[in-house]
Structures are given as C-alpha cells and as structure tokens.
Design a protein around this motif. Structure first.
Motif, PDB file in Angstrom:
ATOM      1  N   SER A   7       0.857  -1.189   0.000  1.00 18.94           N
ATOM      2  CA  SER A   7       0.000   0.000   0.000  1.00 18.94           C
ATOM      3  C   SER A   7       0.888   1.232   0.000  1.00 18.94           C
ATOM      4  CB  SER A   7      -0.912   0.017   1.237  1.00 18.94           C
ATOM      5  OG  SER A   7      -0.162   0.324   2.408  1.00 18.94           O
ATOM      6  N   ASP A   8       0.233   2.381  -0.081  1.00 16.97           N
ATOM      7  CA  ASP A   8       0.919   3.664   0.078  1.00 16.97           C
ATOM      8  C   ASP A   8       2.122   3.788  -0.855  1.00 16.97           C
ATOM      9  OD1 ASP A   8      -0.281   5.053   2.813  1.00 16.97           O
ATOM     10  OD2 ASP A   8      -0.453   2.877   2.793  1.00 16.97           O
ATOM     11  N   HIS A  10       2.373   6.096  -3.108  1.00 21.13           N
ATOM     12  CA  HIS A  10       2.614   7.541  -3.166  1.00 21.13           C
ATOM     13  C   HIS A  10       3.434   7.931  -4.393  1.00 21.13           C
ATOM     14  CE1 HIS A  10       0.572   8.519   0.509  1.00 21.13           C
ATOM     15  NE2 HIS A  10       1.204   7.533   1.139  1.00 21.13           N
ATOM     16  N   ASP A  36      -3.838   4.567  -1.309  1.00 22.79           N
ATOM     17  CA  ASP A  36      -2.847   5.638  -1.434  1.00 22.79           C
ATOM     18  C   ASP A  36      -1.850   5.375  -2.557  1.00 22.79           C
ATOM     19  OD1 ASP A  36      -4.103   7.068   0.505  1.00 22.79           O
ATOM     20  OD2 ASP A  36      -2.411   7.150   1.885  1.00 22.79           O
ATOM     21  N   HIS A  65      -5.614   9.452   0.071  1.00 25.09           N
ATOM     22  CA  HIS A  65      -4.957  10.275  -0.946  1.00 25.09           C
ATOM     23  C   HIS A  65      -5.665  10.189  -2.300  1.00 25.09           C
ATOM     24  CE1 HIS A  65      -1.075  11.755   0.888  1.00 25.09           C
ATOM     25  NE2 HIS A  65      -1.614  11.048   1.857  1.00 25.09           N
ATOM     26  N   HIS A 193      -7.830   0.314   3.711  1.00 25.25           N
ATOM     27  CA  HIS A 193      -6.679   1.213   3.809  1.00 25.25           C
ATOM     28  C   HIS A 193      -6.394   1.562   5.262  1.00 25.25           C
ATOM     29  CE1 HIS A 193      -3.774   4.278   2.874  1.00 25.25           C
ATOM     30  NE2 HIS A 193      -4.477   5.186   3.529  1.00 25.25           N
ATOM     31  N   HIS A 234      -1.789   2.986   5.382  1.00 24.09           N
ATOM     32  CA  HIS A 234      -2.058   4.295   5.945  1.00 24.09           C
ATOM     33  C   HIS A 234      -1.003   4.798   6.934  1.00 24.09           C
ATOM     34  CE1 HIS A 234      -4.525   7.778   6.676  1.00 24.09           C
ATOM     35  NE2 HIS A 234      -4.699   7.508   7.953  1.00 24.09           N
ATOM     36  N   HIS A 236       2.269   3.931   7.373  1.00 28.10           N
ATOM     37  CA  HIS A 236       3.685   3.937   6.958  1.00 28.10           C
ATOM     38  C   HIS A 236       4.563   3.320   8.045  1.00 28.10           C
ATOM     39  CE1 HIS A 236       3.147   7.420   3.820  1.00 28.10           C
ATOM     40  NE2 HIS A 236       2.100   6.610   3.867  1.00 28.10           N
ATOM     41  N   SER A 252       2.521  -0.802   4.140  1.00 29.20           N
ATOM     42  CA  SER A 252       2.867   0.441   3.466  1.00 29.20           C
ATOM     43  C   SER A 252       4.269   0.409   2.867  1.00 29.20           C
ATOM     44  CB  SER A 252       2.805   1.611   4.448  1.00 29.20           C
ATOM     45  OG  SER A 252       1.516   1.802   4.965  1.00 29.20           O
TER      46      SER A 252
END
Length: 274
Positions: A7-8, A10, A36, A65, A193, A234, A236, A252
């Motif tokens: 995940s995440d 970014h 994210d 996000h 998430h 979410h 991190h 993350s």
C-alpha cells in the motif's frame, strides 16, 4: 501462486514512480493494493493498468490520498470521485470494494477450507482519538502538535454531510455484504486502507494523528468475520501483529525517506498467502 500486498505507493514522488518501472512481473500471483496510490486520478488509473499487466489479478481499495481533490482541478469530489475511480479500476479488470468478493483459488493454509478476499472502503469517524478528547475539539487538539490530517482540507465528504456519515454508511453497507456473501465455514482476508484496530497503531512521530486512522466500530471484525489475515496501510509503519489466530499486516511502502530505494519495490511486497 502467491497473494502479495502493498500500500501507500505515493507515486507523486518521482523516486517511487521510477521504482515502479523496475517492478518485475508476477504472472501467476495476485496483488493487493491497500490504498494511497496517488492523488491524481489519471496516475491511479495508469498505475493500476501497469500492475494489472504485471500480476494475474489486482485487488485495489481506495485510501485517503486517492480521494483528495484540489480547487479547479476539474476532477470529481467526494463519493462521486470514489465512484469514478471504481469505474476506471473495473475497466482495467481490477477488483474493487464494489465487486463480488473473490474466492482465493490457490493453496490454502492449514485449517482453512475456503478463503474469501474482502476488499473494503470504510474511512474513519475520529473515534480512534483518546477517550478523554471530545469529538468537537479533536481537530483543535491535534493542531496543538501539528498532527492534523490534510483530509480536513482536501477530502470532501460530498454527497454526505460529513466524513463520519460517509464512514458509517460504508460500514453498514459492508457489514451487510459480509453477512450475506461470506459463508459461515469460510475464512476471510479483510482489506482496508485504514487500520481496523486502535491498539495496533504505533506512530510516535505523529501521536495525535490517530483520529484519522479508523473507527472503533471495526475492532471486532476480525473475530466476527473469521479473518485469517487483515491487510491495511495508511500508517507507513510496516509490521506484522498476531491477535489470536489472525495475522494483521501493515503493508505500506511510504515516502522515499521511509524505504530503501536500492532494494526496489519488490522487496516490500508482503506475502499474505503462498
């Protein structure tokens, strides 16, 4: 055949985008993306398209996000934005929280006869705040240590009255589906998430960020819905926790400073089922 998760991503970050380009293919494996991916809808869709070409199946849930919207962007906001993202993911063959829950077709862990993968979009209702902080001052309380989530500016709840109302509507819808669509003898992999439990959150650098991290109403869902594993992002803070027989995975990737670019993204894919 493996079930992997991350995940995440970014991908607003250039380094993260470059790392994604080097991700090898996993033609037999399934991938969970627990939110994210990026803030721009086109980047989210383009990323899901890339991942759909790298994996046999991709399962995506939205994070905060993806729901951010800026003035004059021309993109939809709130629930309409979420629905538009779901439509674009579906067009790519990506499984979303609005689709039938897939049954895992690979090998099963010992003691598991059937495994249902449950992508969810649940949001948060500020109830992960400390018990002594009233709801009506939670933003002011977080602001004292500069921990207020940017969602307060960028995540519109429209067409709902508030993010709390949206969260509670999603909880009700998802709970009904879980009761109707998951057989009593099946195990689940719950994907969201935001974390499902407050006691598994450890974010010492931003300790007052917790109100934007989930809802107390999901704290027993891993028991109620017989979860073999719970996959979230979410925070991190990559970690694995066990509560009873349920494995909780925070998967993350994070911003460039939070992971080792030299290892590549593949080293951060969490193995959920082998």
């Amino acid at each position: 055949m493996q079930l992997l998760a991350i995940s995440d991503l970014h991908l607003t970050s250039r380094l993260n985008r470059l790392a994604l380009e080097d991700l090898p293919s996993y033609p037999e494996d399934w991938l969970i993306i627990a939110g994210d991916v990026a803030e721009q809808m086109d980047i989210v869709a383009d990323t899901l398209a890339i991942l759909a070409n790298h994996f046999a199946k991709v399962i995506w849930v939205a994070g905060n996000h993806e729901l951010w919207s800026r003035p004059n962007s021309g993109e939809p906001i709130g629930a309409n934005r979420y629905n538009a993202l779901v439509a674009r993911a579906r067009a790519l063959g990506v499984i979303t929280p609005e689709d039938p829950f897939p049954v895992w077709p690979g090998s099963l862990p010992p003691g598991v006869n059937k495994l249902i993968i449950v992508p969810m979009f649940l949001l948060y209702d500020y109830s992960f705040r400390p018990d002594n902080v009233p709801l009506d001052i939670v933003v002011e309380w977080a602001e004292e240590t500069y921990n207020v989530c940017s969602d307060e500016i960028l995540l519109s709840p429209a067409t709902y009255k508030s993010r709390i109302d949206w969260c509670h509507a999603r909880l009700a819808q998802t709970e009904i589906r879980l009761k109707l669509e998951v057989p009593d003898n099946a195990h689940t992999i719950l994907i969201n998430h935001w974390p499902l439990r407050r006691d598994l959150i450890s974010i010492p650098l931003v300790p007052r960020f917790t109100p934007w991290c989930g809802t107390l109403l999901t704290e027993d869902w891993h028991i109620r819905f017989n979860a073999y594993a719970v996959v979230t992002g979410h925070l991190h803070t990559r970690r694995t926790d066990m509560l009873g027989s349920t494995r909780f995975e925070e998967v993350s990737l994070g911003y460039p400073r939070q992971w080792n670019y030299k290892k590549g993204i593949s080293k951060y894919l969490r193995l959920i089922i082998a």
